[in-house]
Design an enzyme around this catalytic site. Sequence first.
Site, PDB file in Angstrom:
ATOM      1  N   TYR A  41       8.323   2.013  -0.620  1.00  0.00           N
ATOM      2  CA  TYR A  41       9.356   2.375   0.297  1.00  0.00           C
ATOM      3  C   TYR A  41      10.696   1.443   0.125  1.00  0.00           C
ATOM      4  O   TYR A  41      12.000   1.799   0.380  1.00  0.00           O
ATOM      5  CB  TYR A  41       9.303   2.672   1.736  1.00  0.00           C
ATOM      6  N   HIS A  99      -2.030   2.790  -1.096  1.00  0.00           N
ATOM      7  CA  HIS A  99      -1.104   3.772  -0.879  1.00  0.00           C
ATOM      8  C   HIS A  99      -1.818   5.029  -1.454  1.00  0.00           C
ATOM      9  O   HIS A  99      -1.817   6.051  -0.933  1.00  0.00           O
ATOM     10  CB  HIS A  99       0.288   3.385  -1.593  1.00  0.00           C
TER      11      HIS A  99
END
Length: 265
Positions: A41, A99
Amino acid sequence: MDQLPRPGLGTSGYEDDEECAENVRTALDVGYRHVDTAQMYDTERAVGEAVADSDVDSEEVFVATKVAPENLAHDDVLETARESADRLGVDSIDLLYVHWPNGAYDAEGTLSAFDELVDEGLVEHVGLSNFTVDLLDEARDVLDAPVFAHQVECHPLLPQDELREYAREDDHSLVAYGPFGRGSIMDDDTIQSVAEDHDLTAHQVALAWSLSKENVVPIPKATGEDHLRANYEARDLDLPQEALDRLDDIDERTRRFDPDDAPWN
């Protein structure tokens, strides 16, 4: 802190660090105590600065981040986790996730690095994200540390019954990203009907549904105090069982986070 506060705050999709940091500070003022970020991100530094600058004691805030798929080789996990801790401004990361189980992911190599990080104290808890049941089984066999949380897309149109039951039996949290299905809940007649019947928004209904489920921790994204407060206050909503049953009976299944290399494809 051994339980994930509900709801949490997602921090993907910001245009710049200043916008992200301001939003996180506002969320903490509203009452949020769980912030979710990721290497992918590019918001770790902003999250860390916001937590440090907040009037809320940083010890009260649970910060989670995730190792990007390209960084999942053993040595890269060790190196980039330390870089994440530096960006977050912490000595120990509360929760570190894999992730996605793709890219450089290798159960033995990747997860042994996670165990090393726990042993040395850089990481408090291990999380997995976007795993299937088979991959969860494999990971649990490899890991010494318990799985603390599993993060997947989850909402009334993708209720993840099997993974929620797995989480309940394994006593870990299922962290629900995309709890609004990227807007798809707005098009569902049942969700809209429940919202109208109880004078709520579709977003409040979706969050109330998530929060009614054992071990489910939604992490909605929101910008601005009004939206942040509306999402946070969903924790005080108590939909009647009849409404929850209607939501559970929705037949449609909509997956809105579905890359070609996802493990279920």
